[in-house]
Scaffold this motif. Sequence first.
Motif, PDB file in Angstrom:
ATOM      1  N   VAL A   1      77.717  96.651   3.197  1.00 33.22           N
ATOM      2  CA  VAL A   1      76.744  95.816   4.053  1.00 33.22           C
ATOM      3  C   VAL A   1      77.435  94.536   4.319  1.00 33.22           C
ATOM      4  CG1 VAL A   1      74.581  96.861   2.904  1.00 33.22           C
ATOM      5  CG2 VAL A   1      75.824  94.814   1.744  1.00 33.22           C
ATOM      6  N   GLY A   2      77.156  94.125   5.662  1.00 33.60           N
ATOM      7  CA  GLY A   2      77.760  92.926   6.092  1.00 33.60           C
ATOM      8  C   GLY A   2      77.178  92.208   7.272  1.00 33.60           C
ATOM      9  N   LEU A   3      77.735  91.214   7.910  1.00 35.53           N
ATOM     10  CA  LEU A   3      77.491  90.668   9.156  1.00 35.53           C
ATOM     11  C   LEU A   3      78.863  90.402   9.843  1.00 35.53           C
ATOM     12  CD1 LEU A   3      75.257  87.844   7.720  1.00 35.53           C
ATOM     13  CD2 LEU A   3      74.652  89.814   8.890  1.00 35.53           C
ATOM     14  N   LYS A   4      78.633  90.612  11.182  1.00 37.91           N
ATOM     15  CA  LYS A   4      79.593  90.082  11.968  1.00 37.91           C
ATOM     16  C   LYS A   4      79.015  89.755  13.175  1.00 37.91           C
ATOM     17  CE  LYS A   4      79.472  94.848  14.291  1.00 37.91           C
ATOM     18  NZ  LYS A   4      80.288  96.191  14.595  1.00 37.91           N
ATOM     19  N   GLY A   5      79.932  88.856  13.863  1.00 38.96           N
ATOM     20  CA  GLY A   5      79.498  88.110  15.195  1.00 38.96           C
ATOM     21  C   GLY A   5      80.571  87.510  15.843  1.00 38.96           C
ATOM     22  N   GLN A   6      80.339  86.911  16.826  1.00 44.03           N
ATOM     23  CA  GLN A   6      81.351  86.260  17.875  1.00 44.03           C
ATOM     24  C   GLN A   6      81.103  84.651  17.775  1.00 44.03           C
ATOM     25  OE1 GLN A   6      81.806  88.184  21.630  1.00 44.03           O
ATOM     26  NE2 GLN A   6      82.554  86.616  22.730  1.00 44.03           N
ATOM     27  N   ILE A   7      81.972  83.901  18.007  1.00 44.13           N
ATOM     28  CA  ILE A   7      81.943  82.339  18.178  1.00 44.13           C
ATOM     29  C   ILE A   7      82.531  81.990  19.510  1.00 44.13           C
ATOM     30  CG2 ILE A   7      82.465  80.244  17.227  1.00 44.13           C
ATOM     31  CD1 ILE A   7      82.900  81.418  14.478  1.00 44.13           C
ATOM     32  N   GLY A   8      81.880  81.503  20.452  1.00 48.74           N
ATOM     33  CA  GLY A   8      82.448  81.397  21.799  1.00 48.74           C
ATOM     34  C   GLY A   8      82.797  82.461  22.638  1.00 48.74           C
ATOM     35  N   SER A   9      83.809  82.501  23.230  1.00 45.82           N
ATOM     36  CA  SER A   9      84.393  83.664  23.828  1.00 45.82           C
ATOM     37  C   SER A   9      85.581  84.255  23.352  1.00 45.82           C
ATOM     38  CB  SER A   9      84.507  83.202  25.373  1.00 45.82           C
ATOM     39  OG  SER A   9      85.524  82.243  25.594  1.00 45.82           O
ATOM     40  N   SER A  10      86.227  83.731  22.494  1.00 47.58           N
ATOM     41  CA  SER A  10      87.270  84.025  22.049  1.00 47.58           C
ATOM     42  C   SER A  10      87.507  84.148  20.449  1.00 47.58           C
ATOM     43  CB  SER A  10      88.663  83.331  22.433  1.00 47.58           C
ATOM     44  OG  SER A  10      88.238  81.938  21.752  1.00 47.58           O
ATOM     45  N   TRP A  11      86.572  84.181  19.710  1.00 52.45           N
ATOM     46  CA  TRP A  11      86.619  84.336  18.148  1.00 52.45           C
ATOM     47  C   TRP A  11      85.258  85.306  17.844  1.00 52.45           C
ATOM     48  CZ3 TRP A  11      90.320  82.111  15.183  1.00 52.45           C
ATOM     49  CH2 TRP A  11      90.808  81.225  15.614  1.00 52.45           C
ATOM     50  N   THR A  12      85.996  86.196  16.811  1.00 46.75           N
ATOM     51  CA  THR A  12      85.086  87.004  16.209  1.00 46.75           C
ATOM     52  C   THR A  12      85.293  87.041  14.540  1.00 46.75           C
ATOM     53  OG1 THR A  12      86.734  88.847  16.360  1.00 46.75           O
ATOM     54  CG2 THR A  12      85.231  88.847  18.192  1.00 46.75           C
ATOM     55  N   TRP A  13      84.234  87.427  13.768  1.00 43.96           N
ATOM     56  CA  TRP A  13      84.311  87.236  12.689  1.00 43.96           C
ATOM     57  C   TRP A  13      83.544  88.286  11.874  1.00 43.96           C
ATOM     58  CZ3 TRP A  13      79.500  86.714   9.865  1.00 43.96           C
ATOM     59  CH2 TRP A  13      78.500  86.471  10.715  1.00 43.96           C
ATOM     60  N   ASP A  14      83.827  88.595  10.676  1.00 49.53           N
ATOM     61  CA  ASP A  14      83.080  89.313   9.727  1.00 49.53           C
ATOM     62  C   ASP A  14      83.056  89.056   8.412  1.00 49.53           C
ATOM     63  OD1 ASP A  14      84.628  91.799   8.264  1.00 49.53           O
ATOM     64  OD2 ASP A  14      85.929  91.173  10.288  1.00 49.53           O
ATOM     65  N   ALA A  15      81.984  89.536   7.587  1.00 49.98           N
ATOM     66  CA  ALA A  15      81.850  89.434   6.169  1.00 49.98           C
ATOM     67  C   ALA A  15      81.217  90.603   5.565  1.00 49.98           C
ATOM     68  CB  ALA A  15      81.400  88.006   5.701  1.00 49.98           C
ATOM     69  N   TYR A  16      81.633  90.707   4.538  1.00 50.83           N
ATOM     70  CA  TYR A  16      81.049  92.174   4.049  1.00 50.83           C
ATOM     71  C   TYR A  16      81.134  92.347   2.519  1.00 50.83           C
ATOM     72  CZ  TYR A  16      85.451  94.241   3.636  1.00 50.83           C
ATOM     73  OH  TYR A  16      86.913  94.681   3.510  1.00 50.83           O
ATOM     74  N   TYR A  17      80.398  92.999   1.955  1.00 51.00           N
ATOM     75  CA  TYR A  17      80.491  93.576   0.519  1.00 51.00           C
ATOM     76  C   TYR A  17      80.394  95.138   0.429  1.00 51.00           C
ATOM     77  CZ  TYR A  17      79.331  94.824  -4.375  1.00 51.00           C
ATOM     78  OH  TYR A  17      79.129  95.118  -5.483  1.00 51.00           O
ATOM     79  N   SER A  18      81.455  95.583  -0.232  1.00 53.26           N
ATOM     80  CA  SER A  18      81.297  97.213  -0.340  1.00 53.26           C
ATOM     81  C   SER A  18      81.393  97.433  -1.815  1.00 53.26           C
ATOM     82  CB  SER A  18      82.683  97.727   0.466  1.00 53.26           C
ATOM     83  OG  SER A  18      83.824  97.391  -0.423  1.00 53.26           O
ATOM     84  N   TYR A  19      80.726  98.743  -2.127  1.00 54.97           N
ATOM     85  CA  TYR A  19      80.786  99.251  -3.455  1.00 54.97           C
ATOM     86  C   TYR A  19      80.863 100.677  -3.429  1.00 54.97           C
ATOM     87  CZ  TYR A  19      79.090 100.669  -7.964  1.00 54.97           C
ATOM     88  OH  TYR A  19      79.148 101.319  -9.202  1.00 54.97           O
ATOM     89  N   GLY A  20      81.955 101.067  -4.241  1.00 59.56           N
ATOM     90  CA  GLY A  20      82.498 102.350  -4.028  1.00 59.56           C
ATOM     91  C   GLY A  20      82.331 103.039  -5.524  1.00 59.56           C
TER      92      GLY A  20
END
Length: 979
Positions: free
Chosen positions: A418-437
């Motif tokens: 589960v996580g979030l991802k996005g864009q900052i302005g026109s040239s930056w992208t980011w994501d943050a997540y947690y995974s469980y296996g």
Amino acid sequence: MAVLEENGVTKNRSRIQCLYGASFLALMTSVGPSFAQGVSGEDEYRTGDEIIVTGSRIARSNLTSPAPVEVLSSEKLEETGLDNLASVLYELPQFGRSDLSSTAGTFDSFNSGVNTVNLRNLGAGRTLVLIDGRRAVSGVSGTSAVDFNTIPVDFIDRVEVVTDGASAVYGSDAIAGVVNIIQKDDFEGVSITGRGGFTDEGGGETYSVSGTIGGNFGADQKGNAVLSVNYYEDKGLMASKRDFAAQDQFLGSVGPSSYSTFSPQGRFLTNLSTFADHFTFDDNGDLVQGFDRTVHGFNRAAFRTISSPSERLLVAAKANYDILENVTMFSDISFAQVDTIIIEEPRAFTSANVADGPAGGIPLDNPYIPQGLRDFIQARNSNADLGDDILSIEYARRLGEVGVRTFENSRQTLRTVVGLKGQIGSSWTWDAYYSYGQTLQSQTGEGQINTTNIISALDVEENPDVPGTFQCASRVARDQGCVPLNLFGEGSVTPEAANFIEAPGSFQATIRQQVAAANLQGTLFELPAGALGVAVGIEHRRESSREVPDVLTQTGQTSGEPRPASFGSFDVTEGYAEIDVPIIAGAPFAEYFGINGAARFADYSTVGSAFSWKAGAVWQPVEDIRFRGTYGRSVRAPNISELFTVGAPSFGSSLDDPCSGVGGAGFVDNTGGILTANCLMEAGVAQRVSEDGVFVQGDLNQQFISVTSSGNPALQEETADTLTVGVILTPRFIPGFAVTADYYRIEIDQAIQSVAGETLLQLCYNQPAGVRDQFCTAIDRYSSNPNGNAEFNTGQIDLIALQALNIGGVNTSGIDIAANYQIDLGNTFKLPGVINFGFNYTWLIELEQLTILPDAVSIDVLDGEVGASRHRWNGTVQYNTGPLQATYSVRFIGAAVDNNSRPIDDAFNYADPETYHDIQVRYGFGESLSVFAGVNNIFDNDPPNLPSGTSSADTGCNRPCSVYDPFGRVYQFGVTKRF
């Protein structure tokens, strides 16, 4: 037919291919199953001119990646007709022999049915497997090896394979490279596929059905969800179904002359060393003296499997939703239920497996002893000239009455992200997540033997309450249900006795992985040659593993060697940074020149800090040619098994004590006195020399020294220096043609290895103080005379506890070459369709396993051996026009030897080159329905004749079936319906 003009080359718009790995456009449509050098469907993956390839976390032009990356499209996976991604990857020449697959490890009861991959022949533990760029939970307890059975092929969008070290970008385990599985996303509609396969000679049938459904949802269709379900069944292949495996074999001996001497009727020893003096029973059930393997032996192959039967249910789902204009919530969940079974012949065991000496044999007062054998023993014991009396009857028997051995493994693998991802302005992208296996393994086994119960059941007396019947002599044993055991003759064991001595087994394992990570990537600023890109991120990961066999197995009370429970965990926090700098663009002799760098710092709870880095460059002097290269340091931290496995004593090893003879006349010390001095530092040895004048190893001690193999919490990380240098040619004067050539070299230092017991003894006693210490701590000696047993004189070796050590090294190098050529028949010959040619070749120049000891370096040359042929290639020709697609593929495995230490002309030390031919035809009825049929191994080639007794033969197959095809000609068929 719509076409696209780019760089003066005409391409089919719907089937454009992008060579991410070669970093150039391959200019061809989808190709067959065995051609894979960096091929993918470009239209599906490009976002403008920028993509993120697995070799980097920075979005960049697909022409400027310095790392070689292979790409397999979803179309390519469909064209193989295979339901397991590991089987597809193995056909790439960059992958070596896997220790765990459907045709390897069939005698590894704990890991039966697992499918792993082995990039560059460096092992599954040095190949990092990712799903959507994120780590996947292991399928083998104590390791990082991912089980490809848990990955649904129909849910895969593409597979990217980085073929150089990528630890700086993705972390530990990426020494050989990375396999990144990209799953489908933003899917709309319904797709149902059914597949089947059967062999020409019978056995090995496979069936599968899968469905994928997806669509948009929510206000303004801001969300998308995809669900895929797959069911797969593999019937397995019995050895009896193939002529080359149906009979026991040992080197040049095939059939009865190689049958096992552990027969169902039993073989009974009376302190006599030759089979001619052993007693057994003939086909009429009569006692005979003299055991003839060809007459009385047992064919184990009749019960064994070449591939293990398995059944899989895979469910995968992905969803994303735009919660804000530039922020998307995403989730990924998958579940796999994989059931496999190993079938083995009934357990063979001897009195020595039960206990040493008379306690393990049949007591001489056992009433089941045949009269002829009893008379022989009495006559022998009454003759003092024949030596020591027979105190019990030793035996070697296969307990067919208990039944075949089976090990049923059920694995459930759950992975959630589960996580979030996005864009900052026109040239930056980011994501943050947690995974469980999590992987849960549950095994049940039948056909093993309870050795404690055997001892009780062989101690038999007449039942005083029921004359003419027998009972177990021990009242305690009778209270526990003991039933008298008669081992003399086939079928002599009653069902009640079989139930009493059987030891139903179990094994439970739990593997867990938790990851929390955040990444940011984008452009710092524009340079004259392009954007300066950066990527940074942080990750925290925790891994744990626990395995618990049943109590009897843990304590060594079964007919197998003991295996204690083991568990362990570690956590690591990592941070990384990557930069991509375009230096020159559009200049004479420099259409493009750029450099790339990455670094990662990791803090482990086990090994402490670890640092990896990587640098690369791309130079394109003119439009037709590009050069690329990378150099870096990769790391692999020791896994849980290597750190924390609890050792268990073996049945015993035959080892020579270097101290034997110390103090005695004529003893030669070739170490200049170092050996003698070290031996006299042992209290028990010094006591024997003081009292007796000499220390002598006992005969029994020489034959049976307990040896354990365990983990080592003091291990440090492996390090590897990796170099790749390549050239990319796209000559404009040959439209549609492209070729790449890449040289690679990987040198692993501080590799984790164990040394043999004999080597450990030499290292302890032949080395000076300081050097010897790390080895001597593994050796325990008796410091007193236990129980007055003269065989174990003071100072005898009690136990050798082997541990994994950072004493190894691996060197490998080679050249990868790939070529693609597309011909549009309409443009060239005014004929319908497109023909694609593909070629993928690997030349393995060097593969060496090193053991680095204080006084020497041992080198084991592996290149050219089975599974590591120096030359492997595959080629594909595909014709594509409208609804029809026909693909012809050729797979080549070069000549190999069983063992480089033997002359090539030794018997059973050479395998001829092998070539496999496959064909598939696919036809589409509009956009909604397609069918396919194909034949693999058209000419029905058998594996080379490297039988049991060679190092390359797989148990159960009598051939190297994990390298060569044991199934023969296979017919495949399938249908896909889309709505």
